[in-house]
Design an enzyme around this catalytic site. Structure first.
Site, PDB file in Angstrom:
ATOM      1  N   ASP A 173       0.803  -1.230   0.000  1.00 40.59           N
ATOM      2  CA  ASP A 173       0.000   0.000   0.000  1.00 40.59           C
ATOM      3  C   ASP A 173       0.837   1.282   0.000  1.00 40.59           C
ATOM      4  O   ASP A 173       0.296   2.375  -0.063  1.00 40.59           O
ATOM      5  CB  ASP A 173      -0.959   0.017   1.198  1.00 40.59           C
ATOM      6  CG  ASP A 173      -0.225  -0.048   2.536  1.00 40.59           C
ATOM      7  OD1 ASP A 173       0.975   0.258   2.588  1.00 40.59           O
ATOM      8  OD2 ASP A 173      -0.876  -0.396   3.536  1.00 40.59           O
ATOM      9  N   TYR A 265      10.838   4.119   2.085  1.00 32.49           N
ATOM     10  CA  TYR A 265      11.762   3.102   2.607  1.00 32.49           C
ATOM     11  C   TYR A 265      13.186   3.283   2.108  1.00 32.49           C
ATOM     12  O   TYR A 265      14.125   2.744   2.714  1.00 32.49           O
ATOM     13  CB  TYR A 265      11.252   1.692   2.266  1.00 32.49           C
ATOM     14  CG  TYR A 265      10.106   1.271   3.151  1.00 32.49           C
ATOM     15  CD1 TYR A 265      10.331   0.647   4.377  1.00 32.49           C
ATOM     16  CD2 TYR A 265       8.787   1.529   2.788  1.00 32.49           C
ATOM     17  CE1 TYR A 265       9.287   0.279   5.211  1.00 32.49           C
ATOM     18  CE2 TYR A 265       7.730   1.174   3.619  1.00 32.49           C
ATOM     19  CZ  TYR A 265       7.991   0.541   4.828  1.00 32.49           C
ATOM     20  OH  TYR A 265       6.950   0.186   5.655  1.00 32.49           O
TER      21      TYR A 265
HETATM   22  P1  NAD Z   1      -0.493  -8.939  13.232  1.00 29.74           P
HETATM   23  O1  NAD Z   1       0.487  -9.772  13.978  1.00 29.74           O
HETATM   24  O2  NAD Z   1      -1.409  -8.039  13.964  1.00 29.74           O
HETATM   25  O3  NAD Z   1      -1.436  -9.885  12.363  1.00 29.74           O
HETATM   26  C1  NAD Z   1      -1.005 -11.000  11.688  1.00 29.74           C
HETATM   27  C2  NAD Z   1      -1.939 -12.171  11.945  1.00 29.74           C
HETATM   28  O4  NAD Z   1      -1.456 -13.262  11.181  1.00 29.74           O
HETATM   29  C3  NAD Z   1      -1.968 -12.642  13.406  1.00 29.74           C
HETATM   30  O5  NAD Z   1      -3.296 -12.683  13.885  1.00 29.74           O
HETATM   31  C4  NAD Z   1      -1.345 -14.031  13.360  1.00 29.74           C
HETATM   32  O6  NAD Z   1      -1.890 -14.942  14.287  1.00 29.74           O
HETATM   33  C5  NAD Z   1      -1.646 -14.443  11.932  1.00 29.74           C
HETATM   34  N1  NAD Z   1      -0.800 -15.510  11.397  1.00 29.74           N
HETATM   35  C6  NAD Z   1       0.504 -15.739  11.654  1.00 29.74           C
HETATM   36  N2  NAD Z   1       0.917 -16.797  10.943  1.00 29.74           N
HETATM   37  C7  NAD Z   1      -0.150 -17.234  10.225  1.00 29.74           C
HETATM   38  C8  NAD Z   1      -0.354 -18.312   9.322  1.00 29.74           C
HETATM   39  N3  NAD Z   1       0.627 -19.134   8.992  1.00 29.74           N
HETATM   40  N4  NAD Z   1      -1.580 -18.467   8.774  1.00 29.74           N
HETATM   41  C9  NAD Z   1      -2.591 -17.630   9.088  1.00 29.74           C
HETATM   42  N5  NAD Z   1      -2.456 -16.603   9.961  1.00 29.74           N
HETATM   43  C10 NAD Z   1      -1.249 -16.410  10.516  1.00 29.74           C
HETATM   44  O7  NAD Z   1       0.352  -8.123  12.147  1.00 29.74           O
HETATM   45  P2  NAD Z   1      -0.054  -6.817  11.338  1.00 29.74           P
HETATM   46  O8  NAD Z   1       0.841  -5.707  11.748  1.00 29.74           O
HETATM   47  O9  NAD Z   1      -1.496  -6.595  11.385  1.00 29.74           O
HETATM   48  O10 NAD Z   1       0.421  -7.186   9.871  1.00 29.74           O
HETATM   49  C11 NAD Z   1      -0.044  -8.288   9.142  1.00 29.74           C
HETATM   50  C12 NAD Z   1       0.797  -8.466   7.904  1.00 29.74           C
HETATM   51  O11 NAD Z   1       0.474  -7.484   6.933  1.00 29.74           O
HETATM   52  C13 NAD Z   1       2.304  -8.317   8.134  1.00 29.74           C
HETATM   53  O12 NAD Z   1       3.014  -9.212   7.310  1.00 29.74           O
HETATM   54  C14 NAD Z   1       2.560  -6.908   7.689  1.00 29.74           C
HETATM   55  O13 NAD Z   1       3.903  -6.674   7.404  1.00 29.74           O
HETATM   56  C15 NAD Z   1       1.675  -6.866   6.476  1.00 29.74           C
HETATM   57  N6  NAD Z   1       1.381  -5.552   5.914  1.00 29.74           N
HETATM   58  C16 NAD Z   1       1.821  -5.328   4.655  1.00 29.74           C
HETATM   59  C17 NAD Z   1       1.577  -4.145   4.032  1.00 29.74           C
HETATM   60  C18 NAD Z   1       2.119  -3.937   2.657  1.00 29.74           C
HETATM   61  O14 NAD Z   1       2.257  -2.821   2.234  1.00 29.74           O
HETATM   62  N7  NAD Z   1       2.461  -4.974   1.915  1.00 29.74           N
HETATM   63  C19 NAD Z   1       0.856  -3.155   4.706  1.00 29.74           C
HETATM   64  C20 NAD Z   1       0.415  -3.401   5.998  1.00 29.74           C
HETATM   65  C21 NAD Z   1       0.667  -4.630   6.597  1.00 29.74           C
HETATM   66  C1  G6P Z   2       3.412   0.693   5.098  1.00 33.18           C
HETATM   67  C2  G6P Z   2       4.171  -0.386   4.349  1.00 33.18           C
HETATM   68  C3  G6P Z   2       3.859  -1.739   4.879  1.00 33.18           C
HETATM   69  C4  G6P Z   2       4.018  -1.795   6.384  1.00 33.18           C
HETATM   70  C5  G6P Z   2       3.055  -0.762   6.953  1.00 33.18           C
HETATM   71  C6  G6P Z   2       2.892  -0.715   8.458  1.00 33.18           C
HETATM   72  O1  G6P Z   2       2.085   0.720   4.714  1.00 33.18           O
HETATM   73  O2  G6P Z   2       3.927  -0.366   2.987  1.00 33.18           O
HETATM   74  O3  G6P Z   2       4.626  -2.685   4.212  1.00 33.18           O
HETATM   75  O4  G6P Z   2       3.711  -3.065   6.875  1.00 33.18           O
HETATM   76  O5  G6P Z   2       3.480   0.494   6.504  1.00 33.18           O
HETATM   77  O6  G6P Z   2       4.030  -0.536   9.172  1.00 33.18           O
HETATM   78  P1  G6P Z   2       3.908  -0.438  10.764  1.00 33.18           P
HETATM   79  O7  G6P Z   2       5.302  -0.123  11.167  1.00 33.18           O
HETATM   80  O8  G6P Z   2       2.944   0.656  11.054  1.00 33.18           O
HETATM   81  O9  G6P Z   2       3.443  -1.781  11.234  1.00 33.18           O
HETATM   82 MN    MN Z   3       4.548  -2.297   2.011  1.00 35.70          MN
END
Ligand code: NAD
Ligand code: G6P
Ligand code: MN
Length: 443
Positions: A173, A265
């Site tokens: 995002d 980043y």
């Molecule tokens: P979080 O720990 O709150 O949530 C992750 C959830 O995944 C947890 O409830 C956990 O129990 C679950 N989980 C762990 N292993 C699993 C598996 N094998 N199968 C199913 N569920 C599983 O973390 P968060 O901060 O909410 O982030 C979630 C993910 O989204 C992270 O990887 C984060 O980096 C990613 N994220 C990516 C972007 C992006 O730009 N690509 C943006 C925001 C968040």
């Molecule tokens: C941005 C990035 C994600 C990252 C998110 C949350 O949206 O694109 O990849 O997971 O920020 O980061 P934070 O440090 O708030 O968990």
């Molecule tokens: Mn990202």
């Protein structure tokens, strides 16, 4: 517009981002009609509160949707059309280690960059391969739209392990967050923007920000305004201080490298010495998230469950995040072929970079998948940075797949946030110890 009602699963149902995705789904029902919606997580307790919030939300906003939550993959992935995924293997406690172990050795500690991102990558690859395998066994035709970080490494790994699977889409995002921020800065509705962008995930640049209607390129105005007024996230009022500081650094990057507008980043790679002085080795972003977003989300779920209504809830921390994944899914379902900045195999898109690199570029997205726009040749500075970063990503994935200590050491040595081979070995050995539950044995 498709009349089809689809079956959707959110993987990582207990994620702090799930409420935002659920809200976005209720907002987009006119273009993305849902028959059945399930949450899936491996952590029953963590998911339960979000699940109960979801029940209330859908009862109030869209009672026609069959909503449930489960920890049984056999139930979750049965007869599914769209899998929206965002898991975190090891949770925030492991993120904290990813950040603190490098910092204790005077290296940058960050979720997706440097040794922290490397460690998280080796954890995510395992669970993401398993997830794709289960989904393909149960629902061979389902689209898998994935946010799981470090998305750059996950994308390379999945492309290598499932090279013929064109229904796996890795997204981030941050380009959208930046476009919204440009809009706020120059007071233009970001929906008017048609961006040109290239790079790896969390490692790219906007080269143009055109107006869809007039064709004007806003890039010069965005740069000029950034230098005059500084740079803020679109949703600055909801952001923690560390994110405000991170966005603030865009001004410095534009001053030093004025060709393009950088992804936030890049600052870790361009100014590691400075960034390290700004990171507290005893209180990292993981601590800030555990004390902030995570607490807020689960407390708000408690409140909503107690009130038995989600009508007045402020549970969403970033609209852009939920909107993007749902809009990607809707563009596929309706074959509207809208443009998104997403990851896809390079295959000549940037003509002077390797074919197998997972490039992040604008692309049309429809029922037949990703149709990227050609970029052509990029300049030496960008090519040099991307090639070494990609070599690091590729070696990280190979280290996992081959269980190779040597490749892991090569990967970290190549990373701009490490460089020195002795420091690479030291941090690798500490990360191996901390990740024994999650990584394959590296020999
Ligand atoms: P979080 O720990 O709150 O949530 C992750 C959830 O995944 C947890 O409830 C956990 O129990 C679950 N989980 C762990 N292993 C699993 C598996 N094998 N199968 C199913 N569920 C599983 O973390 P968060 O901060 O909410 O982030 C979630 C993910 O989204 C992270 O990887 C984060 O980096 C990613 N994220 C990516 C972007 C992006 O730009 N690509 C943006 C925001 C968040
Ligand atoms: C941005 C990035 C994600 C990252 C998110 C949350 O949206 O694109 O990849 O997971 O920020 O980061 P934070 O440090 O708030 O968990
Ligand atoms: Mn990202």
């Amino acid at each position: 517009m498709s009349n089809k009602s689809v079956n959707v699963v959110i993987v990582g149902g207990g994620s702090t981002w799930s409420p935002g995705i659920l809200k976005a789904l209720t907002k987009h029902l006119d273009i993305f009609k849902i028959n059945e919606l399930k949450l899936y997580d491996i952590d029953e307790k963590r998911q339960e509160k979000i699940g109960e919030f979801g029940k209330i939300l859908f009862r109030e906003e869209a009672p026609e949707v069959k909503f449930s939550y489960t920890t049984d993959p056999e139930v979750a992935f049965e007869n599914v059309d769209f899998v929206l995924c965002q898991m975190r293997t090891g949770g925030y406690p492991m993120r904290e280690k990813d950040e603190k172990i490098p910092l204790s050795q005077d290296l940058i500690g960050q979720e997706t960059c440097g040794p922290g991102g490397f460690a998280y990558g080796l954890r995510s690859i395992r669970d993401m391969i398993e997830l794709v395998s289960i989904v393909r066994r149960k629902s061979p035709e389902a689209w898998i739209i994935n946010y799981t970080n470090p998305a750059a490494i996950v994308a390379v790994a999945l492309n290598k392990v499932f090279p013929d699977d064109h229904k796996i889409l890795n997204i981030c995002d941050q380009p959208v967050n930046l476009l919204r921020s440009f809009g706020r800065l120059i007071q233009v509705d970001y929906n008017r923007f048609e961006p040109k962008y290239f790079g790896l995930n969390h490692f790219g640049w906007f080269t143009h920000v055109y107006d869809k209607i007039t064709g004007e390129d806003y890039l010069p105005l965005i740069k000029k305004t950034t230098l005059e007024k500084g740079f803020l996230p679109a949703d600055a009022e909801q952001r923690d201080q560390s994110w405000l500081d991170t966005y603030g650094m865009v001004e410095t990057m534009v001053r030093d490298f004025p060709d393009y507008l950088p992804n936030t980043y890049l600052q870790y790679y361009l100014y590691p010495d400075y960034k390290i002085t700004k990171l507290d080795p005893n209180y990292t972003r993981a601590n800030e998230v555990m004390d902030g977003r995570e607490k807020r989300v689960f407390e708000e779920c408690d409140r909503i469950i107690k009130n038995n209504s989600a009508k007045d809830s402020h549970i969403v921390h970033n609209d852009a995040h939920g909107d993007m994944i749902v809009e990607c899914a809707a563009s596929i379902l309706n074959n509207t072929r809208d443009t998104f900045i997403i990851m896809t195999p390079n295959n000549g898109i940037v003509s002077n970079l390797p074919d197998d690199l997972m490039i992040e570029v604008p692309a049309l997205l429809g029922i037949n998948g990703v149709e990227p726009f050609a970029v052509g040749k990029i300049g030496t500075f960008y090519k040099g940075l991307i090639e070494s970063q990609y070599a690091y990503e590729k070696l990280t994935v190979e280290a996992y797949l081959e269980g190779s200590y040597e490749k892991a050491l090569q990967a970290l040595t190549l990373n701009r946030l490490v460089v020195d081979a002795k420091r690479a070995r030291k941090v690798l050995d500490s990360l191996i110890e901390a990740n024994s539950e999650y990584w394959p044995e590296l020999k």
